[in-house]
Design a protein around this motif. Structure first.
Motif, short mmCIF file in Angstrom:
data_model
loop_
_atom_site.label_atom_id
_atom_site.label_comp_id
_atom_site.label_asym_id
_atom_site.label_seq_id
_atom_site.Cartn_x
_atom_site.Cartn_y
_atom_site.Cartn_z
N UNK A 67 0.83 -1.20 0.00
CA UNK A 67 0.00 0.00 0.00
C UNK A 67 0.87 1.26 0.00
N UNK A 68 1.89 1.29 0.84
CA UNK A 68 2.74 2.48 0.94
C UNK A 68 3.47 2.77 -0.37
N UNK A 69 3.73 1.74 -1.17
CA UNK A 69 4.39 1.94 -2.46
C UNK A 69 3.40 2.29 -3.57
N UNK A 70 2.12 2.15 -3.32
CA UNK A 70 1.12 2.32 -4.36
C UNK A 70 0.86 3.79 -4.68
N UNK A 71 0.25 4.00 -5.83
CA UNK A 71 -0.14 5.34 -6.25
C UNK A 71 -1.18 5.90 -5.31
#
Length: 167
Positions: A67-71
């Protein structure tokens, strides 16, 4: 173990871990739901090399990182401005906890520091256990723990610790 029993046993705990990472109640709930859904679909992949709790925690951490890496994570604060505020029954308790100075200070730290603090103080894991769990050298874990404490020290200097422990 039945899925309902798993959810009842581990959902609160996994939610707390997800919240430490993503810093958002709704997202933490989504992460936990995804973890249980994924586990249910792929439960035959669990080989029993560790406890089920450890397996679910690792899934929660990985999903939180995803999630933290997601757009969506990078643009989510913008979307929050347009959402209506609907309070759940447990909202006041969560807000009170989230407003605590210690929690707020910990949440300002980078993820790599928050996670070692979580495992060390909340899970009571040794640095060696944390290193094994995160597949990171023990010396790195010790350094992160030390840096996390250094960053927290000035942020927590004004807290009246006696009042905090009297409650």
């Amino acid at each position: 173990m039945e899925l309902e029993q798993l959810i009842e046993t581990y959902s609160d705990y996994l939610y707390q871990i997800a919240f430490i990472y993503v810093k958002d109640e709704r997202v933490a709930e989504e992460v936990v739901q995804d973890v249980f859904f994924t586990y249910y679909k792929k439960r035959e992949q669990f080989q029993g090399k560790s406890s089920l709790k450890t397996y679910l925690v690792k899934m929660t951490i990985n999903r939180s990182y995803d999630y933290l890496r997601s757009w969506k994570a990078r643009t989510f604060p913008l979307f929050q401005l347009f959402e209506s505020k609907v309070e759940r029954a447990d909202q006041p308790l969560l807000k009170k906890e989230a407003r605590g100075e210690v929690v707020s200070a910990v949440l300002t730290l980078p993820v790599k520091y928050r996670e070692v603090l979580l495992f060390y103080y909340y899970e009571h894991m040794t640095t060696k256990e944390i290193a094994h769990f995160l597949a990171t050298p023990e010396s790195t874990i010790k350094s992160r723990l030390q840096r996390a404490r250094q960053e927290l020290k000035p942020k927590l200097a004004k807290i009246d610790w006696e009042v905090l422990f009297d409650e």
